[in-house]
Write a protein that holds these residues in place. Sequence first.
Motif, PDB file in Angstrom:
ATOM      1  N   ALA A   1      22.244  47.156  17.804  1.00 13.69           N
ATOM      2  CA  ALA A   1      23.757  48.293  17.871  1.00 13.69           C
ATOM      3  C   ALA A   1      23.704  49.286  19.501  1.00 13.69           C
ATOM      4  N   PRO A   2      24.135  48.359  20.332  1.00 19.68           N
ATOM      5  CA  PRO A   2      24.654  49.893  21.211  1.00 19.68           C
ATOM      6  C   PRO A   2      25.091  50.451  21.830  1.00 19.68           C
ATOM      7  N   GLU A   3      26.543  50.199  20.560  1.00 20.32           N
ATOM      8  CA  GLU A   3      27.376  50.903  19.946  1.00 20.32           C
ATOM      9  C   GLU A   3      28.996  51.334  20.915  1.00 20.32           C
ATOM     10  N   HIS A   4      28.431  51.591  22.088  1.00 15.43           N
ATOM     11  CA  HIS A   4      29.076  51.061  23.367  1.00 15.43           C
ATOM     12  C   HIS A   4      28.581  51.185  24.318  1.00 15.43           C
ATOM     13  N   THR A   5      29.214  51.749  26.143  1.00 16.43           N
ATOM     14  CA  THR A   5      28.684  51.051  27.229  1.00 16.43           C
ATOM     15  C   THR A   5      28.905  52.409  28.078  1.00 16.43           C
ATOM     16  N   SER A   6      29.741  52.893  27.320  1.00 18.03           N
ATOM     17  CA  SER A   6      29.774  54.500  28.189  1.00 18.03           C
ATOM     18  C   SER A   6      28.508  55.546  27.787  1.00 18.03           C
ATOM     19  N   ASP A   7      28.694  56.015  28.795  1.00 20.28           N
ATOM     20  CA  ASP A   7      27.051  57.193  28.649  1.00 20.28           C
ATOM     21  C   ASP A   7      27.915  57.989  27.990  1.00 20.28           C
ATOM     22  N   ARG A   8      28.978  58.567  28.692  1.00 18.94           N
ATOM     23  CA  ARG A   8      29.551  59.461  28.336  1.00 18.94           C
ATOM     24  C   ARG A   8      30.045  59.780  26.453  1.00 18.94           C
ATOM     25  N   VAL A   9      30.198  58.466  26.113  1.00 20.14           N
ATOM     26  CA  VAL A   9      30.786  58.297  24.701  1.00 20.14           C
ATOM     27  C   VAL A   9      29.565  57.996  23.770  1.00 20.14           C
ATOM     28  N   LEU A  10      28.795  57.203  24.232  1.00 20.69           N
ATOM     29  CA  LEU A  10      26.976  57.320  23.561  1.00 20.69           C
ATOM     30  C   LEU A  10      26.381  58.688  23.648  1.00 20.69           C
ATOM     31  N   HIS A  11      26.496  59.677  24.530  1.00 17.20           N
ATOM     32  CA  HIS A  11      25.974  60.599  24.142  1.00 17.20           C
ATOM     33  C   HIS A  11      26.488  61.403  23.225  1.00 17.20           C
ATOM     34  N   LEU A  12      28.392  61.632  22.447  1.00 17.51           N
ATOM     35  CA  LEU A  12      28.339  61.497  21.239  1.00 17.51           C
ATOM     36  C   LEU A  12      27.623  60.707  20.280  1.00 17.51           C
TER      37      LEU A  12
ATOM     38  N   ARG B   1      15.729  69.761  14.751  1.00 14.71           N
ATOM     39  CA  ARG B   1      16.697  68.713  15.219  1.00 14.71           C
ATOM     40  C   ARG B   1      17.284  67.620  14.386  1.00 14.71           C
ATOM     41  N   PRO B   2      18.789  67.421  14.462  1.00 12.37           N
ATOM     42  CA  PRO B   2      19.610  66.749  14.054  1.00 12.37           C
ATOM     43  C   PRO B   2      18.323  64.971  14.129  1.00 12.37           C
ATOM     44  N   SER B   3      17.238  64.598  15.142  1.00  8.31           N
ATOM     45  CA  SER B   3      17.469  62.985  15.991  1.00  8.31           C
ATOM     46  C   SER B   3      15.653  63.533  16.660  1.00  8.31           C
ATOM     47  N   CYS B   4      15.727  62.925  15.898  1.00  8.96           N
ATOM     48  CA  CYS B   4      14.107  62.935  16.569  1.00  8.96           C
ATOM     49  C   CYS B   4      13.836  61.596  17.817  1.00  8.96           C
ATOM     50  N   VAL B   5      14.812  60.970  18.150  1.00 11.20           N
ATOM     51  CA  VAL B   5      15.322  60.192  19.582  1.00 11.20           C
ATOM     52  C   VAL B   5      16.071  60.580  20.194  1.00 11.20           C
ATOM     53  N   ASN B   6      17.382  61.527  20.443  1.00 12.91           N
ATOM     54  CA  ASN B   6      18.121  61.705  21.071  1.00 12.91           C
ATOM     55  C   ASN B   6      18.322  63.319  21.280  1.00 12.91           C
ATOM     56  N   PRO B   7      18.539  64.320  22.568  1.00 13.04           N
ATOM     57  CA  PRO B   7      18.816  62.617  23.555  1.00 13.04           C
ATOM     58  C   PRO B   7      17.266  62.283  24.070  1.00 13.04           C
ATOM     59  N   GLU B   8      16.480  62.510  23.723  1.00 16.78           N
ATOM     60  CA  GLU B   8      15.539  61.864  24.270  1.00 16.78           C
ATOM     61  C   GLU B   8      14.137  61.955  23.580  1.00 16.78           C
ATOM     62  N   ILE B   9      13.476  60.526  23.120  1.00 13.14           N
ATOM     63  CA  ILE B   9      12.450  60.439  21.892  1.00 13.14           C
ATOM     64  C   ILE B   9      11.885  61.983  22.265  1.00 13.14           C
ATOM     65  N   CYS B  10      10.938  62.928  21.173  1.00 14.15           N
ATOM     66  CA  CYS B  10      10.853  63.593  21.262  1.00 14.15           C
ATOM     67  C   CYS B  10       9.297  63.336  21.061  1.00 14.15           C
ATOM     68  N   PRO B  11       8.501  63.892  22.216  1.00 15.61           N
ATOM     69  CA  PRO B  11       7.053  64.322  22.774  1.00 15.61           C
ATOM     70  C   PRO B  11       6.047  64.099  21.252  1.00 15.61           C
ATOM     71  N   ASN B  12       6.642  64.722  20.193  1.00 21.15           N
ATOM     72  CA  ASN B  12       5.422  64.737  19.566  1.00 21.15           C
ATOM     73  C   ASN B  12       5.506  63.508  17.951  1.00 21.15           C
ATOM     74  N   LEU B  13       6.398  62.678  18.726  1.00 22.49           N
ATOM     75  CA  LEU B  13       6.418  61.784  17.821  1.00 22.49           C
ATOM     76  C   LEU B  13       6.118  60.047  18.299  1.00 22.49           C
ATOM     77  N   GLU B  14       4.793  60.551  16.601  1.00 24.29           N
ATOM     78  CA  GLU B  14       4.039  59.129  16.901  1.00 24.29           C
ATOM     79  C   GLU B  14       5.521  57.087  16.564  1.00 24.29           C
ATOM     80  N   THR B  15       5.192  57.072  18.035  1.00 23.36           N
ATOM     81  CA  THR B  15       5.826  55.638  18.956  1.00 23.36           C
ATOM     82  C   THR B  15       5.158  54.107  17.870  1.00 23.36           C
ATOM     83  N   ASP B  16       3.961  54.612  17.994  1.00 24.76           N
ATOM     84  CA  ASP B  16       3.092  53.225  17.745  1.00 24.76           C
ATOM     85  C   ASP B  16       3.632  52.699  16.118  1.00 24.76           C
ATOM     86  N   HIS B  17       4.357  50.713  16.287  1.00 27.85           N
ATOM     87  CA  HIS B  17       3.689  50.362  16.001  1.00 27.85           C
ATOM     88  C   HIS B  17       2.772  49.415  15.268  1.00 27.85           C
ATOM     89  N   THR B  18       2.003  49.520  15.481  1.00 29.99           N
ATOM     90  CA  THR B  18       0.662  48.538  14.753  1.00 29.99           C
ATOM     91  C   THR B  18       1.012  48.776  13.498  1.00 29.99           C
TER      92      THR B  18
END
Length: 675
Positions: free
Chosen positions: A465-476, A387-404
């Motif tokens: 950086a939201p980058e856009h408001t359109s979910d279709r564009v944000l998906h791309l 996967r090119p992204s661990c957070v898109n299209p959704e955050i990977c359940p295997n990703l450790e997201t702890d900010h500690t």
Amino acid sequence: MSVHSKYKLTDFLPTTKKEVELRGWDQLDIILFSGDAYIDHPAFGAAVIGRTLEAAGYKVAIVPQPDWHGDFRDFKKLGRPRLYFGIAPGAMDSMVNKYTANRRLRSEDAYSPDGRHDLRPEYPSIVYSNILRQLYPDTPIVLGGIEASLRRLTHYDYWKDRLRKCILCDAHADMIIYGMGEKQVISIAQKLENGAHIKDLKHIPQTVYLCKEGDIPGGIKEDDIILHSHEACLHNKKYQAENFKHIEEESNKKHAQRILQSVDNVYAVVNPPYPTMSTAEVDAAYDLPYTREPHPKYRGKTIPAYEMIKHSVNIHRGCFGGCSFCTISAHQGKFISCRSKESILKEVKQVIQMPDFKGYLSDLGGPSANMYGMAGKNQKACEHCKRPSCVNPEICPNLETDHTKLLEIYHAVDELPEIKKSFIGSGVRYDLLLHKSKDEKSNEAAKQYTRELITRHVSGRLKVAPEHTSDRVLHLMRKPSFQQFYAFKKIFDRINREENMRQQIIPYFISSHPGCQEEDMAELAVLTKDLDFHLEQVQDFTPTPMTVSTEAWYTGYDPYTLEPIFSAKTPKEKLAQRQFFFWYKPEARHDIERELHRIGRSDLIAKLYDKPSKQHPRAVYDPKAIGSAPDVSNKKRKGREEKPTDNRRKSAKQNDKRPKSCNPNFSSNHRRRQK
């Protein structure tokens, strides 16, 4: 450079023959040619590569910003190195550095003394290499840095508006180092020192070379990825899109395959990368004896990029965001390499000792501010992931997201008595802060991080950086839904109320991204107006080599689905989108109303403007009317006084100023150093 500097000339890597002689050297082992001014600081690639080679025992010098005109004296002054020439074209892609999204020459080069814009050529990798090849035909030449790294295979060049070959074909160099480069430069030096010929160095990871089919080590193997040839891509854009999917996937795998592409009757061979750097390896790169200052030759001059980062500290490398328009993962990789707390504190204490330090760290961050310490919980799963992204299209359940771990770094730095405040200037991923993990400890750490970020580490304005408001564009774009921005802003506003603070959130947006239509920009204007934003941090999408967005923009196809995709390309199309950022400017209203009528969205006029226009928009679209950008000078709007602390205080004139960690126009930021 500060006049109070405690460093001597010999504390820097030599840049002249005199400085070489001061060290008692008769000949250099490696000479680096840099497109940037020489700043002896770990945020600047040539310094890191030079110091890395020095620590390994090699005699190395840097020639910063050589004059490529006339008799080439800057290329001759240090003679021929014993091992090889290295070319480090700069921390930024040279074409992004020189030109705007509209292909206009920039007025300032932030990596040059006093911002001079005439001290580097276009494509310094090619220019420097060809000069050296002419002067020293038998001496090995190795290309590194962002420019070569992202041009290692057939790529679209926005500034020439055409596909170009692997940069080795034009530069006539021997090898490309892609990525950060420390391991490769040492390996190359050791092998050449042991008597190997540069043409025989075909097994070094994370390098690229050209060779005939019969000379490919082991021949073409079953598990090699064979891309469409350069010549085929010239005739079929869909082939170029297909190629890119493989290139990106192999850039984001733990165990990548070798990539081959035919060009000019030879093959460009891309060896798989080294494993992700360990903490000890990253520490070693940052713990080298940098002076953290510009070379004394720049005394009395200002280097803007240095002024921006001199009181900042980078705490990790890599980014798993995978944004479609960003080049970080293509260069630094998807997997995070973290520095140790000890190494970070050591550098912070160096900053504290700087004569002009007043107690404020400008940034304690990285490519993305809050990815420090994050990795896959089950590394075996990561071993097989592409996967090119661990957070898109959704955050990977295997990703450790702890900010500690990141909070521990912040606390350790802030406990130093000399630190009044440490700011987070890097881009923050609010999707990581909003993520609901199955681990309640991670959720609590995210809440704590969010509150501490807002209350302790923001200088009045938090940039996201939201980058856009359109979910279709944000998906791309591979960015989270705009609903997440709403959710984060709600938290931001609540914490400000609770703490009796009046801070602002500053969003960044892009127009003309592939898939974005004028209607999407019109709706963006309405939504941001409702949020009371008068946008200042905006930009047109600029195609840069080796990004999904660039390939989609050029080819007209989504590289992963091969579905057709629209992109605004002409100046008129791009302006028609960009003008919606500035709906609040009186001089833009007429064109915007006319455009809304043309695209059948006149219903949005009443949502943008409270009072009817005094001038009725033309019913028929007049393309000549959109011939130049709306006035974006920093003027006061009639009838309203602008306050210094208002979101509206800066103008869209600053459309190139984005958080460098996520700026598609900045292939590498001040913290992302490369050879």
